[in-house]
Design a protein around this motif. Structure first.
Motif, PDB file in Angstrom:
ATOM      1  N   THR A 187       0.860  -1.186   0.000  1.00 43.76           N
ATOM      2  CA  THR A 187       0.000   0.000   0.000  1.00 43.76           C
ATOM      3  C   THR A 187       0.892   1.230   0.000  1.00 43.76           C
ATOM      4  OG1 THR A 187      -1.690  -1.179   1.265  1.00 43.76           O
ATOM      5  CG2 THR A 187      -1.835   1.219   1.247  1.00 43.76           C
ATOM      6  N   ARG A 217      -7.850   1.239  13.634  1.00 41.75           N
ATOM      7  CA  ARG A 217      -7.182   2.512  13.859  1.00 41.75           C
ATOM      8  C   ARG A 217      -6.555   2.605  15.246  1.00 41.75           C
ATOM      9  NH1 ARG A 217      -7.844   5.566   9.349  1.00 41.75           N
ATOM     10  NH2 ARG A 217      -9.239   4.472   7.943  1.00 41.75           N
ATOM     11  N   CYS A 229      -2.881  -3.160   5.662  1.00 41.25           N
ATOM     12  CA  CYS A 229      -4.196  -2.639   5.295  1.00 41.25           C
ATOM     13  C   CYS A 229      -4.094  -1.828   4.010  1.00 41.25           C
ATOM     14  CB  CYS A 229      -4.723  -1.746   6.427  1.00 41.25           C
ATOM     15  SG  CYS A 229      -3.702  -0.280   6.673  1.00 41.25           S
ATOM     16  N   CYS A 286      -5.530   1.175   3.886  1.00 41.44           N
ATOM     17  CA  CYS A 286      -5.771   2.582   4.235  1.00 41.44           C
ATOM     18  C   CYS A 286      -4.529   3.304   4.762  1.00 41.44           C
ATOM     19  CB  CYS A 286      -6.928   2.715   5.219  1.00 41.44           C
ATOM     20  SG  CYS A 286      -6.972   1.525   6.561  1.00 41.44           S
ATOM     21  N   HIS A 287      -3.524   2.570   5.208  1.00 39.88           N
ATOM     22  CA  HIS A 287      -2.287   3.202   5.682  1.00 39.88           C
ATOM     23  C   HIS A 287      -1.121   2.690   4.837  1.00 39.88           C
ATOM     24  CE1 HIS A 287      -4.966   3.388   9.227  1.00 39.88           C
ATOM     25  NE2 HIS A 287      -4.340   4.516   9.487  1.00 39.88           N
ATOM     26  N   ASP A 321       2.316   1.183   3.698  1.00 38.95           N
ATOM     27  CA  ASP A 321       3.214   0.203   4.297  1.00 38.95           C
ATOM     28  C   ASP A 321       4.513   0.872   4.752  1.00 38.95           C
ATOM     29  OD1 ASP A 321       1.436  -1.701   3.603  1.00 38.95           O
ATOM     30  OD2 ASP A 321       2.682  -2.683   2.086  1.00 38.95           O
ATOM     31  N   ARG A 322       5.095   0.293   5.806  1.00 43.61           N
ATOM     32  CA  ARG A 322       6.448   0.702   6.140  1.00 43.61           C
ATOM     33  C   ARG A 322       7.387   0.071   5.115  1.00 43.61           C
ATOM     34  NH1 ARG A 322       3.985  -0.337  11.039  1.00 43.61           N
ATOM     35  NH2 ARG A 322       4.516  -2.522  10.823  1.00 43.61           N
TER      36      ARG A 322
END
Ligand SMILES: [Zn+2]
Length: 280
Positions: A68, A259, A268, A270-271, A273-274
């Motif tokens: 993401t 959240r 997810c 919606c956030h 990725d690291r």
């Protein structure tokens, strides 16, 4: 890229969606929206002119299946980049296209509602949620199913939907743990799924949408979607008040847990990725 010829064509249906919805089988209503003013007037330039400097967040690549990632732009700059977009000279496997997804076009620009004729389409008394999917050729949404029924209207450009029956991803053991508020995801793509041992050919369909076509995608039907040219699609999720309200309560509870870091943290849609994160 999987060819549409590998999948059964989705039959076109005549009559109104309302007569067909109870079947819970996907169907295409060819040219049902061709007389909507949006189909003739919503050029990229027209939409851009409404608020060229509006900041927009773009999804980069296939976030349903892969990582993401997001990038920032403005409505004017992004839509300008789509004018004259074509497939020439690109690798078919390229998966870094940016995509303006689930864009709340009608809330941003309520005047655009006058260009739509949704009352011809949705069952009376249903709650609806419409948002826009605007992207270049080859922008893609990975294999997933939604929690609500969808009547999607192709406004501009051409788009291919690959569809698979409810249960196909589950039987292949390909359900993803990745979190999405209003959808469930697969960790394999449609081509891989269709090649799985558990797959049979009458589980898989494909349909190419032209401007003015309307597609009914029932909840729980898996689908992967790719733009054949730069385009605009308006999704139309809908359901009875009771169904939408009870679902919304569940979705909100899961989203609160997500959240708070208690449900699928860091995995997810919606956030972002690291860097270096690996998950399915
Ligand atoms: Zn998230």
């Amino acid at each position: 890229m999987t060819e549409a010829s590998d999948f059964r064509p989705l039959p076109a249906v005549t009559g109104t969606p309302m007569a067909h919805l109870r079947s819970e089988i996907p169907a295409v209503f060819r040219q049902m929206a061709s007389n909507w003013p949006a189909v003739s007037t919503w050029s990229f330039r027209h939409i851009a002119s409404l608020a060229p400097s509006l900041p927009v967040q773009l999804v980069q690549g296939n976030r349903e299946k892969n990582h993401t990632a997001f990038t920032e732009s403005t409505l004017g700059e992004y839509l300008d980049s789509l004018t004259g977009d074509s497939l020439s000279g690109e690798s078919p496997d390229r998966d870094d296209r940016t995509y303006l997804k689930e864009f709340d076009l009608l809330k941003r620009f309520p005047g655009l509602r006058g260009d739509l004729r949704h009352e011809q389409m949705f069952p009376r008394g249903s709650l609806t949620s419409c948002s826009a999917w605007i992207g270049p050729a080859r922008s893609r949404t990975g294999l997933h199913h939604d929690l609500l029924d969808n009547l999607a209207v192709q406004i501009r450009g051409r788009k291919r939907f690959y569809l698979a029956r409810p249960g196909t991803v589950e039987r292949a053991g390909a359900l993803s743990a990745k979190y999405d508020a209003w959808a469930r995801l697969s960790h394999v793509g449609i081509a891989e799924l269709a090649a799985a041992d558990s797959a049979t050919s009458d589980d898989f369909f494909a349909v190419d949408l032209e401007p003015g076509d309307v597609l009914y995608v029932p909840a729980r039907w898996w689908h992967e979607v790719v733009n054949l040219s730069a385009g605009i699609l308006l999704s139309g999720f809908f359901g009875s008040t009771m169904r939408v309200t009870s679902l919304w309560a569940r979705v909100r509870l899961r989203d609160t847990l997500h959240r708070a870091g208690l449900l699928s943290p860091g995995n997810c849609t919606c956030h972002a990725d690291r860097p270096g994160a690996q998950h399915r």
